[in-house]
Design a protein around this motif. Structure first.
Motif, PDB file in Angstrom:
ATOM      1  N   ASN A 149       0.825  -1.211   0.000  1.00  0.00           N
ATOM      2  CA  ASN A 149       0.000   0.000   0.000  1.00  0.00           C
ATOM      3  C   ASN A 149       0.860   1.262   0.000  1.00  0.00           C
ATOM      4  O   ASN A 149       0.581   2.220  -0.726  1.00  0.00           O
ATOM      5  CB  ASN A 149      -0.938   0.013   1.209  1.00  0.00           C
ATOM      6  CG  ASN A 149      -2.099  -0.950   1.058  1.00  0.00           C
ATOM      7  OD1 ASN A 149      -2.457  -1.323  -0.064  1.00  0.00           O
ATOM      8  ND2 ASN A 149      -2.687  -1.386   2.163  1.00  0.00           N
ATOM      9  N   GLN A 150       1.911   1.240   0.817  1.00  0.00           N
ATOM     10  CA  GLN A 150       2.781   2.418   0.919  1.00  0.00           C
ATOM     11  C   GLN A 150       3.533   2.668  -0.389  1.00  0.00           C
ATOM     12  O   GLN A 150       3.748   3.811  -0.775  1.00  0.00           O
ATOM     13  CB  GLN A 150       3.812   2.210   2.044  1.00  0.00           C
ATOM     14  CG  GLN A 150       3.202   2.092   3.425  1.00  0.00           C
ATOM     15  CD  GLN A 150       3.190   3.420   4.181  1.00  0.00           C
ATOM     16  OE1 GLN A 150       3.316   4.466   3.582  1.00  0.00           O
ATOM     17  NE2 GLN A 150       3.037   3.348   5.478  1.00  0.00           N
ATOM     18  N   LEU A 151       3.951   1.596  -1.043  1.00  0.00           N
ATOM     19  CA  LEU A 151       4.775   1.733  -2.242  1.00  0.00           C
ATOM     20  C   LEU A 151       3.959   1.684  -3.537  1.00  0.00           C
ATOM     21  O   LEU A 151       4.529   1.778  -4.628  1.00  0.00           O
ATOM     22  CB  LEU A 151       5.842   0.630  -2.277  1.00  0.00           C
ATOM     23  CG  LEU A 151       6.789   0.544  -1.072  1.00  0.00           C
ATOM     24  CD1 LEU A 151       7.867  -0.505  -1.321  1.00  0.00           C
ATOM     25  CD2 LEU A 151       7.433   1.885  -0.769  1.00  0.00           C
ATOM     26  N   LYS A 152       2.627   1.529  -3.395  1.00  0.00           N
ATOM     27  CA  LYS A 152       1.738   1.464  -4.568  1.00  0.00           C
ATOM     28  C   LYS A 152       2.131   0.323  -5.502  1.00  0.00           C
ATOM     29  O   LYS A 152       2.252   0.478  -6.718  1.00  0.00           O
ATOM     30  CB  LYS A 152       1.755   2.784  -5.350  1.00  0.00           C
ATOM     31  CG  LYS A 152       1.543   4.029  -4.521  1.00  0.00           C
ATOM     32  CD  LYS A 152       0.176   4.068  -3.883  1.00  0.00           C
ATOM     33  CE  LYS A 152      -0.042   5.358  -3.122  1.00  0.00           C
ATOM     34  NZ  LYS A 152      -1.252   5.307  -2.271  1.00  0.00           N
ATOM     35  N   LEU A 153       2.313  -0.863  -4.899  1.00  0.00           N
ATOM     36  CA  LEU A 153       2.740  -2.034  -5.655  1.00  0.00           C
ATOM     37  C   LEU A 153       1.757  -3.186  -5.456  1.00  0.00           C
ATOM     38  O   LEU A 153       1.049  -3.243  -4.448  1.00  0.00           O
ATOM     39  CB  LEU A 153       4.138  -2.482  -5.187  1.00  0.00           C
ATOM     40  CG  LEU A 153       5.291  -1.510  -5.426  1.00  0.00           C
ATOM     41  CD1 LEU A 153       6.564  -2.046  -4.793  1.00  0.00           C
ATOM     42  CD2 LEU A 153       5.490  -1.254  -6.908  1.00  0.00           C
TER      43      LEU A 153
END
Length: 209
Positions: free
Chosen positions: A43-47
């Protein structure tokens, strides 16, 4: 260093992995404890997030001792497997694959697994003890021809961390803490409640919706 819980540890790992945000990468979480952490990092890295489904083959006389590992598509054996009969290895492989196939259906239903070739693979777990199982898993992931393999963990004994850093299959290791007094992963968390399949399925379902 002691973490409040897996979520805090995951946020700290995400900070260290910030350079991979929105890159050609996949977060591969080791079930079950690595899945809530992988979800946070993804979620944090948009992966995208994928679960690594693999299981060790235990020695017939000492099941905790890994002589290899199996995924749905491949298998790797250690040197110690040469002391074990081919029949035992084939039987264990078949049983493990049946279990993994059942678990995949349970987690994903009919969703096809993500292609790993030419991707940056970021393997996330809540900690590593001996590293034997994950090393076998990484060797199998390497056979998928990814661009790069990164291992991201909150805690590991120094000897295991060295093993990871020395591996020909791993390009980068991110480890937040490598204490000398390591006895178990759980000792470095204030809250280390067991993660069950229901939680894993809820996380994966939420990402597919």
């Amino acid at each position: 260093m002691k973490f409040k819980d897996r979520i805090e540890a995951a946020n700290l790992l995400a900070e260290k992995l910030a350079t991979y945000k929105n890159k050609n990468a996949i977060i591969l979480a080791i079930p079950r404890g690595g899945v809530p952490m992988g979800n946070v990092v993804a979620n944090q890295l948009k992966l995208p997030l994928e679960v690594v489904l693999s299981k060790k083959i235990g020695h017939p006389l000492h099941k905790e001792f890994a002589i290899g590992a199996v995924t749905l598509g491949s298998r790797v054996l250690s040197d110690s497997a040469s002391q074990v009969s081919d029949g035992y290895i084939e039987k264990e492989t078949k049983e493990i694959r049946a279990l993994l196939s059942e678990r995949y259906q349970d987690y994903y239903g009919k969703k096809a697994p993500l292609k790993l070739k030419d991707k940056i693979l970021i393997i996330v777990d809540d900690g590593i003890a001996t590293g034997n199982t994950i090393m076998s898993t990484i060797e199998m992931l390497h056979a998928e021809q990814p661009e790069k393999i990164i291992v991201a963990i909150p805690v590991s004994p120094k000897s295991t961390l060295q093993k990871l850093q020395d591996s020909l299959y791993i390009d980068e290791v991110i480890c937040l803490s490598a204490p000398a007094n390591f006895m178990s992963v759980g000792q470095f968390y204030e809250d280390f409640e067991q993660v069950d399949d229901a939680e894993v399925k809820a996380i994966l379902k939420s990402r597919m919706s």
